[in-house]
Design a protein around this motif. Sequence first.
Motif, PDB file in Angstrom:
ATOM      1  N   PRO A  74      -8.460  -7.797 -16.100  1.00  0.00           N
ATOM      2  CA  PRO A  74      -9.916  -7.967 -16.071  1.00  0.00           C
ATOM      3  C   PRO A  74     -10.671  -6.842 -15.375  1.00  0.00           C
ATOM      4  CG  PRO A  74      -8.854  -9.492 -14.555  1.00  0.00           C
ATOM      5  CD  PRO A  74      -7.764  -8.863 -15.362  1.00  0.00           C
ATOM      6  N   TYR A  75      -9.944  -5.874 -14.793  1.00  0.00           N
ATOM      7  CA  TYR A  75     -10.591  -4.712 -14.193  1.00  0.00           C
ATOM      8  C   TYR A  75     -10.872  -3.637 -15.241  1.00  0.00           C
ATOM      9  CZ  TYR A  75      -9.179  -6.716  -9.704  1.00  0.00           C
ATOM     10  OH  TYR A  75      -9.009  -7.548  -8.626  1.00  0.00           O
ATOM     11  N   MET A  99      -9.646   3.068 -11.589  1.00  0.00           N
ATOM     12  CA  MET A  99      -8.242   3.291 -11.924  1.00  0.00           C
ATOM     13  C   MET A  99      -7.370   3.158 -10.668  1.00  0.00           C
ATOM     14  SD  MET A  99      -8.132   3.626 -15.139  1.00  0.00           S
ATOM     15  CE  MET A  99      -6.407   4.054 -15.245  1.00  0.00           C
ATOM     16  N   HIS A 100      -7.884   3.666  -9.555  1.00  0.00           N
ATOM     17  CA  HIS A 100      -7.143   3.551  -8.293  1.00  0.00           C
ATOM     18  C   HIS A 100      -6.999   2.086  -7.897  1.00  0.00           C
ATOM     19  CE1 HIS A 100      -5.720   4.526  -4.270  1.00  0.00           C
ATOM     20  NE2 HIS A 100      -6.641   3.712  -3.775  1.00  0.00           N
ATOM     21  N   LEU A 101      -8.052   1.307  -8.127  1.00  0.00           N
ATOM     22  CA  LEU A 101      -8.018  -0.119  -7.809  1.00  0.00           C
ATOM     23  C   LEU A 101      -6.943  -0.831  -8.627  1.00  0.00           C
ATOM     24  CD1 LEU A 101      -9.285  -2.538  -6.328  1.00  0.00           C
ATOM     25  CD2 LEU A 101     -10.931  -2.704  -8.191  1.00  0.00           C
ATOM     26  N   MET A 102      -6.816  -0.464  -9.902  1.00  0.00           N
ATOM     27  CA  MET A 102      -5.828  -1.118 -10.768  1.00  0.00           C
ATOM     28  C   MET A 102      -4.393  -0.786 -10.367  1.00  0.00           C
ATOM     29  SD  MET A 102      -7.363  -1.254 -14.625  1.00  0.00           S
ATOM     30  CE  MET A 102      -8.125   0.358 -14.751  1.00  0.00           C
ATOM     31  N   ARG A 103      -4.220   0.281  -9.587  1.00  0.00           N
ATOM     32  CA  ARG A 103      -2.881   0.651  -9.141  1.00  0.00           C
ATOM     33  C   ARG A 103      -2.522   0.020  -7.796  1.00  0.00           C
ATOM     34  NH1 ARG A 103      -4.755   5.837 -11.269  1.00  0.00           N
ATOM     35  NH2 ARG A 103      -3.698   6.228 -13.256  1.00  0.00           N
ATOM     36  N   LYS A 105      -1.404  -2.810  -5.132  1.00  0.00           N
ATOM     37  CA  LYS A 105      -0.343  -3.809  -5.223  1.00  0.00           C
ATOM     38  C   LYS A 105      -0.871  -5.180  -5.636  1.00  0.00           C
ATOM     39  CE  LYS A 105       3.417  -5.893  -2.559  1.00  0.00           C
ATOM     40  NZ  LYS A 105       4.102  -5.942  -1.237  1.00  0.00           N
ATOM     41  N   MET A 106      -2.029  -5.584  -5.108  1.00  0.00           N
ATOM     42  CA  MET A 106      -2.599  -6.891  -5.409  1.00  0.00           C
ATOM     43  C   MET A 106      -2.830  -7.072  -6.906  1.00  0.00           C
ATOM     44  SD  MET A 106      -6.272  -8.443  -4.196  1.00  0.00           S
ATOM     45  CE  MET A 106      -7.135  -7.205  -5.197  1.00  0.00           C
ATOM     46  N   VAL A 107      -3.347  -6.028  -7.557  1.00  0.00           N
ATOM     47  CA  VAL A 107      -3.625  -6.094  -8.991  1.00  0.00           C
ATOM     48  C   VAL A 107      -2.330  -6.020  -9.785  1.00  0.00           C
ATOM     49  CG1 VAL A 107      -4.829  -4.998 -10.923  1.00  0.00           C
ATOM     50  CG2 VAL A 107      -5.914  -5.083  -8.660  1.00  0.00           C
ATOM     51  N   ARG A 108      -1.439  -5.122  -9.385  1.00  0.00           N
ATOM     52  CA  ARG A 108      -0.178  -4.959 -10.109  1.00  0.00           C
ATOM     53  C   ARG A 108       0.639  -6.247 -10.104  1.00  0.00           C
ATOM     54  NH1 ARG A 108       2.968  -1.974  -7.474  1.00  0.00           N
ATOM     55  NH2 ARG A 108       1.739  -1.170  -5.722  1.00  0.00           N
ATOM     56  N   GLU A 109       0.694  -6.914  -8.962  1.00  0.00           N
ATOM     57  CA  GLU A 109       1.481  -8.140  -8.863  1.00  0.00           C
ATOM     58  C   GLU A 109       0.929  -9.256  -9.728  1.00  0.00           C
ATOM     59  OE1 GLU A 109       1.690  -9.092  -4.722  1.00  0.00           O
ATOM     60  OE2 GLU A 109       3.507  -7.900  -4.410  1.00  0.00           O
ATOM     61  N   HIS A 110      -0.375  -9.263  -9.941  1.00  0.00           N
ATOM     62  CA  HIS A 110      -1.006 -10.333 -10.712  1.00  0.00           C
ATOM     63  C   HIS A 110      -0.976 -10.094 -12.223  1.00  0.00           C
ATOM     64  CE1 HIS A 110      -2.623 -11.838  -6.886  1.00  0.00           C
ATOM     65  NE2 HIS A 110      -2.832 -12.963  -7.537  1.00  0.00           N
ATOM     66  N   GLN A 117       6.223  -3.110 -12.274  1.00  0.00           N
ATOM     67  CA  GLN A 117       5.275  -3.140 -11.166  1.00  0.00           C
ATOM     68  C   GLN A 117       4.613  -1.798 -10.854  1.00  0.00           C
ATOM     69  OE1 GLN A 117       4.072  -5.925  -8.992  1.00  0.00           O
ATOM     70  NE2 GLN A 117       4.484  -6.536 -11.109  1.00  0.00           N
ATOM     71  N   PHE A 118       5.045  -0.734 -11.498  1.00  0.00           N
ATOM     72  CA  PHE A 118       4.450   0.578 -11.237  1.00  0.00           C
ATOM     73  C   PHE A 118       4.018   1.265 -12.544  1.00  0.00           C
ATOM     74  CE2 PHE A 118       7.183  -0.370  -7.642  1.00  0.00           C
ATOM     75  CZ  PHE A 118       6.322  -0.143  -6.584  1.00  0.00           C
TER      76      PHE A 118
END
Length: 210
Positions: A74-75, A99-103, A105-110, A117-118
Amino acid sequence: MEEKKGYNVLKLVMHGSRCYVSTDYICGKPLVQWLKYHPEVSKAQVFTWIREILYNLECFHQCQGMPSYQYVNPYSMIVSEELKIYLLDPGGKGQEDLMHLMRRKMVREHFLSPENQFYQRANITEDIYGFGKTLQYLIAAVEIVPSLSRREEYKIQKIISKCLNQNSKKSYKTIREISLHFPKEIKNKTEKRVNIEKAAVWLLVFCVLI
């Protein structure tokens, strides 16, 4: 106060069975931010958004080389001022912060599968997983008005499950399969009753004319 900002988004154009991609610049907000200011959304709008997301992903997958979008969350989905949803252009200028926000951990885990995960895996299966998590988030984040029927809830939960269970034989292989299974919005009981009453009136008029 809501902040207006512009984003570079993907402009997808279908020509036959091939999709061509360019970029456009629109004013809008990431879906996750838009929902923060609009906790109540009509069912018609939610269903329209889901279909737009599916259509955009399906088109993108039909571009030359059958690429995957990779950032399905959703980002990366931008809601325009006309309430249409577009996919963010990951390589666009001026949106490095997003783009930095999407990388993070909180976003990646969800929104990424445990094996990705990376963002090391870029394939359609990962896009399907991201769509399932995004659909799950959208349904949970807002109050849908009118609320989903039991049948709609069941079908949507089934879609989410098939998106997330990648190792299942019943898992989706293409976005097109999800589009075919997504429920059509069912008219509420009031609308059905009005239609039945209209049909009864027309039948009575027809009988009198005969």
